[in-house]
Design a protein around this motif. Structure first.
Motif, PDB file in Angstrom:
ATOM      1  N   TRP A 114       0.827  -1.208   0.000  1.00  8.90           N
ATOM      2  CA  TRP A 114       0.000   0.000   0.000  1.00  8.90           C
ATOM      3  C   TRP A 114       0.863   1.261   0.000  1.00  8.90           C
ATOM      4  CZ3 TRP A 114      -4.598  -0.136  -1.674  1.00  8.90           C
ATOM      5  CH2 TRP A 114      -5.437  -1.231  -1.430  1.00  8.90           C
ATOM      6  N   ARG A 115       1.984   1.237   0.726  1.00  5.89           N
ATOM      7  CA  ARG A 115       2.876   2.408   0.747  1.00  5.89           C
ATOM      8  C   ARG A 115       3.458   2.671  -0.631  1.00  5.89           C
ATOM      9  NH1 ARG A 115       4.762   0.252   5.643  1.00  5.89           N
ATOM     10  NH2 ARG A 115       6.558  -0.637   4.553  1.00  5.89           N
ATOM     11  N   ASP A 139       2.278   1.800  -3.473  1.00  6.59           N
ATOM     12  CA  ASP A 139       1.224   2.239  -4.376  1.00  6.59           C
ATOM     13  C   ASP A 139       0.888   3.710  -4.142  1.00  6.59           C
ATOM     14  OD1 ASP A 139      -0.872   1.765  -6.363  1.00  6.59           O
ATOM     15  OD2 ASP A 139      -2.263   2.003  -4.703  1.00  6.59           O
ATOM     16  N   GLU A 140       0.785   4.116  -2.880  1.00  4.50           N
ATOM     17  CA  GLU A 140       0.479   5.505  -2.554  1.00  4.50           C
ATOM     18  C   GLU A 140       1.600   6.445  -2.985  1.00  4.50           C
ATOM     19  OE1 GLU A 140      -0.261   5.461   1.604  1.00  4.50           O
ATOM     20  OE2 GLU A 140      -2.295   4.633   1.429  1.00  4.50           O
ATOM     21  N   GLN A 141       2.860   5.981  -2.896  1.00  9.03           N
ATOM     22  CA  GLN A 141       4.008   6.799  -3.286  1.00  9.03           C
ATOM     23  C   GLN A 141       4.275   6.741  -4.787  1.00  9.03           C
ATOM     24  OE1 GLN A 141       7.226   5.312  -0.885  1.00  9.03           O
ATOM     25  NE2 GLN A 141       6.170   5.752   1.049  1.00  9.03           N
ATOM     26  N   GLU A 142       3.450   5.968  -5.519  1.00  8.99           N
ATOM     27  CA  GLU A 142       3.579   5.806  -6.960  1.00  8.99           C
ATOM     28  C   GLU A 142       4.934   5.232  -7.360  1.00  8.99           C
ATOM     29  OE1 GLU A 142       2.653   9.467  -8.872  1.00  8.99           O
ATOM     30  OE2 GLU A 142       0.529   9.408  -8.321  1.00  8.99           O
ATOM     31  N   ASP A 169     -14.206   3.053  -4.758  1.00 10.12           N
ATOM     32  CA  ASP A 169     -13.859   2.639  -3.402  1.00 10.12           C
ATOM     33  C   ASP A 169     -15.131   2.235  -2.654  1.00 10.12           C
ATOM     34  OD1 ASP A 169     -15.148   4.969  -2.467  1.00 10.12           O
ATOM     35  OD2 ASP A 169     -13.283   6.115  -2.507  1.00 10.12           O
TER      36      ASP A 169
END
Length: 208
Positions: free
Chosen positions: A56-57, A59-62, A144
């Motif tokens: 998830w990290r 993905d969030e940080q691209e 979502d």
């Protein structure tokens, strides 16, 4: 999970180990399970929750792209065994059946009538819209949870009055039995459409 941006290999953090692993494999793409197995081989105390947080990290940080890919299956029966992807189907049908049983089997006196109220509310105000959303957006990550919930209620409030309007012009009229039968057929029909679309995605993933 797909690698997006290259990363130097100078750090021993889980995030950078994950990126290094994605850089090495062909195509830069791996499932979360494959990533966990690769990382746990070097980090014996690594928990699945740690890898999930890492994914998830990134993905969030691209730094990596997370995609919800359907399982590769060869038959509808095999696809239905993936219960975690079909919870929406089983839950929708179970609530519909439970509502019908409650309507015709439970007494109208308190306290059991409260069960009819709860199930009836879900059956009318949520389930029709929910299976419609599954049919319209079968990929999972297009909406979502909050968006799906809100859209499910909104579509239910649009579909149920339309059913009532159509029944008003039939010989059966707006009565309990026609309404229950119509909403059940609508729910089952939309659920079949949604299942067909999701199974098609699964079949296409298997041929890719």
């Amino acid at each position: 999970m797909k690698h997006v941006k290259p990363k130097s290999s100078g750090s021993a953090s889980i995030d950078e180990q994950a990126l290094q692993y994605l850089e090495k494999i062909e195509g830069g793409t791996a499932s979360v399970r494959e990533l966990y197995e690769a990382l746990s081989a070097k980090n014996r105390s690594l928990a699945k929750a740690d890898v999930a947080d890492c994914v998830w990290r990134l993905d969030e940080q691209e730094k990596a792209e997370l995609k919800d890919l359907p399982p590769t299956t060869k038959s509808l029966e095999e696809y239905l065994r993936h219960w975690e992807r079909n919870v929406w189907l089983y839950a929708s049908l179970a609530i519909s059946v439970a509502t019908i049983i409650a309507i015709y089997a439970l007494p109208v006196e308190l306290p059991l009538v409260a069960i009819r109220w709860v199930l009836g509310s879900l059956f009318v105000l949520f389930i029709p819209g929910y299976v419609t959303v599954e049919a319209l957006f079968p990929k999972g990550r297009e909406l979502d949870t909050i968006e799906r919930f809100a859209l499910s209620i909104g579509l239910s409030l649009a579909l149920v009055p339309l059913v009532g309007l159509l029944l008003n012009y039939t010989p059966w009229g707006i009565r309990l039995n026609p309404i229950v039968i119509s909403l059940t057929l609508l729910t089952v029909g939309l659920a079949i459409v949604a299942l067909a679309r999701e199974y098609r995605l699964s079949s296409e993933a298997g041929r890719a």
